[in-house]
Design an enzyme around this catalytic site. Structure first.
Site, PDB file in Angstrom:
ATOM      1  N   LYS A 135     -30.691  31.008 -15.431  1.00  0.00           N
ATOM      2  CA  LYS A 135     -30.405  32.419 -15.582  1.00  0.00           C
ATOM      3  C   LYS A 135     -30.199  33.096 -14.237  1.00  0.00           C
ATOM      4  O   LYS A 135     -29.594  34.161 -14.143  1.00  0.00           O
ATOM      5  CB  LYS A 135     -31.620  33.114 -16.235  1.00  0.00           C
ATOM      6  N   GLY A 136     -30.727  32.491 -13.190  1.00  0.00           N
ATOM      7  CA  GLY A 136     -30.864  33.169 -11.905  1.00  0.00           C
ATOM      8  C   GLY A 136     -29.603  33.741 -11.274  1.00  0.00           C
ATOM      9  O   GLY A 136     -29.659  34.704 -10.530  1.00  0.00           O
ATOM     10  N   GLU A 139     -24.511  29.461  -7.727  1.00  0.00           N
ATOM     11  CA  GLU A 139     -25.970  29.298  -7.841  1.00  0.00           C
ATOM     12  C   GLU A 139     -26.686  30.492  -7.209  1.00  0.00           C
ATOM     13  O   GLU A 139     -26.174  31.105  -6.277  1.00  0.00           O
ATOM     14  CB  GLU A 139     -26.399  28.035  -7.083  1.00  0.00           C
ATOM     15  N   ASP A 140     -27.880  30.784  -7.686  1.00  0.00           N
ATOM     16  CA  ASP A 140     -28.717  31.789  -7.050  1.00  0.00           C
ATOM     17  C   ASP A 140     -29.363  31.228  -5.790  1.00  0.00           C
ATOM     18  O   ASP A 140     -29.353  31.843  -4.739  1.00  0.00           O
ATOM     19  CB  ASP A 140     -29.786  32.313  -8.021  1.00  0.00           C
ATOM     20  N   ASP A 153     -32.741  24.840  -3.335  1.00  0.00           N
ATOM     21  CA  ASP A 153     -34.040  24.531  -2.729  1.00  0.00           C
ATOM     22  C   ASP A 153     -34.025  23.058  -2.312  1.00  0.00           C
ATOM     23  O   ASP A 153     -33.555  22.716  -1.224  1.00  0.00           O
ATOM     24  CB  ASP A 153     -35.120  24.869  -3.774  1.00  0.00           C
ATOM     25  N   VAL A 163     -39.036  33.374  -3.719  1.00  0.00           N
ATOM     26  CA  VAL A 163     -38.390  34.688  -3.702  1.00  0.00           C
ATOM     27  C   VAL A 163     -38.034  35.145  -5.115  1.00  0.00           C
ATOM     28  O   VAL A 163     -37.813  34.321  -6.015  1.00  0.00           O
ATOM     29  CB  VAL A 163     -37.132  34.701  -2.802  1.00  0.00           C
ATOM     30  N   ASP A 218     -36.547  35.083 -10.613  1.00  0.00           N
ATOM     31  CA  ASP A 218     -37.796  35.530 -11.248  1.00  0.00           C
ATOM     32  C   ASP A 218     -39.015  34.757 -10.773  1.00  0.00           C
ATOM     33  O   ASP A 218     -38.909  33.729 -10.100  1.00  0.00           O
ATOM     34  CB  ASP A 218     -37.692  35.345 -12.762  1.00  0.00           C
TER      35      ASP A 218
HETATM   36  P1  5GP Z   1     -33.518  22.742  -6.498  1.00  0.00           P
HETATM   37  O1  5GP Z   1     -33.066  21.799  -7.574  1.00  0.00           O
HETATM   38  O2  5GP Z   1     -32.489  22.989  -5.431  1.00  0.00           O
HETATM   39  O3  5GP Z   1     -34.843  22.329  -5.917  1.00  0.00           O
HETATM   40  O4  5GP Z   1     -33.869  24.089  -7.202  1.00  0.00           O
HETATM   41  C1  5GP Z   1     -32.934  24.968  -7.666  1.00  0.00           C
HETATM   42  C2  5GP Z   1     -33.570  25.898  -8.674  1.00  0.00           C
HETATM   43  O5  5GP Z   1     -34.967  26.127  -8.387  1.00  0.00           O
HETATM   44  C3  5GP Z   1     -32.952  27.245  -8.604  1.00  0.00           C
HETATM   45  O6  5GP Z   1     -31.797  27.346  -9.402  1.00  0.00           O
HETATM   46  C4  5GP Z   1     -34.076  28.146  -9.074  1.00  0.00           C
HETATM   47  O7  5GP Z   1     -34.085  28.197 -10.479  1.00  0.00           O
HETATM   48  C5  5GP Z   1     -35.332  27.441  -8.640  1.00  0.00           C
HETATM   49  N1  5GP Z   1     -35.915  27.996  -7.393  1.00  0.00           N
HETATM   50  C6  5GP Z   1     -36.094  27.354  -6.214  1.00  0.00           C
HETATM   51  N2  5GP Z   1     -36.670  28.160  -5.302  1.00  0.00           N
HETATM   52  C7  5GP Z   1     -36.852  29.351  -5.914  1.00  0.00           C
HETATM   53  C8  5GP Z   1     -37.405  30.612  -5.472  1.00  0.00           C
HETATM   54  O8  5GP Z   1     -37.851  30.815  -4.340  1.00  0.00           O
HETATM   55  N3  5GP Z   1     -37.426  31.618  -6.398  1.00  0.00           N
HETATM   56  C9  5GP Z   1     -36.955  31.448  -7.669  1.00  0.00           C
HETATM   57  N4  5GP Z   1     -37.032  32.493  -8.497  1.00  0.00           N
HETATM   58  N5  5GP Z   1     -36.418  30.287  -8.106  1.00  0.00           N
HETATM   59  C10 5GP Z   1     -36.361  29.246  -7.240  1.00  0.00           C
END
Ligand code: 5GP
Length: 175
Positions: A41-42, A97-98, A101, A151, A157
């Site tokens: 949703k982000g 993407e929002d 990470d 964040v 969220d």
């Molecule tokens: P990744 O697969 O790159 O580790 O994570 C991506 C997803 O993790 C993002 O789309 C998001 O949903 C969530 N995410 C990672 N860090 C944060 C953060 O600091 N805040 C929020 N709200 N979501 C995060």
């Protein structure tokens, strides 16, 4: 509980989204329709603002994946929970993407969407925790690099809270 501390203000977000939209519009000028794939949703607020500032033909699709169980607890595996409705075959695709990470979610999405034979595939993220990377993932457009902190706001969220904050904030532990 106090309001999240401002990390990136509304003004800074607006300026950066303007810049990203201008760059993307330039890069895709005369390339036909661009399919923007928002990751729910982000990304919904970022996608809404970015897409309205593009000056090129565009089509919006959404996809949803689940990579976290709840809150900030990582679950590891990435799973597709909602697919888009239209074929992307022979289309130029931009994944929106929002936040990136560890990079696992974007890596999964790029591989999955590439297998559908788009003409091209690029990625755009508002935020990037570059020091948290676990996989080397392709990021073509990035709004801001941030540290390894949780964040919220502007679509992001914490357990469904603070998604509609107009700025990007960091939750501070209670005193
Ligand atoms: P990744 O697969 O790159 O580790 O994570 C991506 C997803 O993790 C993002 O789309 C998001 O949903 C969530 N995410 C990672 N860090 C944060 C953060 O600091 N805040 C929020 N709200 N979501 C995060």
């Amino acid at each position: 509980m106090q309001n999240p501390k401002t990390l990136i203000s509304e003004d800074e977000i607006r300026k950066r989204v303007d810049e990203l939209a201008a760059q993307i519009s330039l890069d895709y000028a005369d390339k036909g329709e661009l399919v923007l794939v928002g990751v729910l949703k982000g990304s919904f607020i970022f996608l809404a603002d970015l897409s309205r500032r593009l000056s090129i033909p565009r089509h919006i699709e959404f996809i949803a994946v689940s990579s976290y169980r709840y809150g900030s607890t990582r679950s590891g595996a990435v799973r597709l929970v909602m697919d888009m409705r239209r074929s992307i075959e022979a289309k130029n695709v931009l994944i929106v993407e929002d936040i990136v990470d560890t990079g696992h979610t974007l890596d999964y999405l790029i591989k999955m969407l590439k297998s559908r034979n788009p003409a091209s595939i690029r990625t755009c993220t508002l935020l990037h925790k570059e020091h948290s990377a676990e996989v080397d993932v392709q990021i073509d457009y990035c709004g801001f690099s941030i540290g390894d902190e949780w964040v919220v706001g502007y679509g992001l969220d914490y357990d469904e809270k603070d998604r509609t904050l107009p700025y990007i904030g960091v939750i501070e532990p209670d005193d």
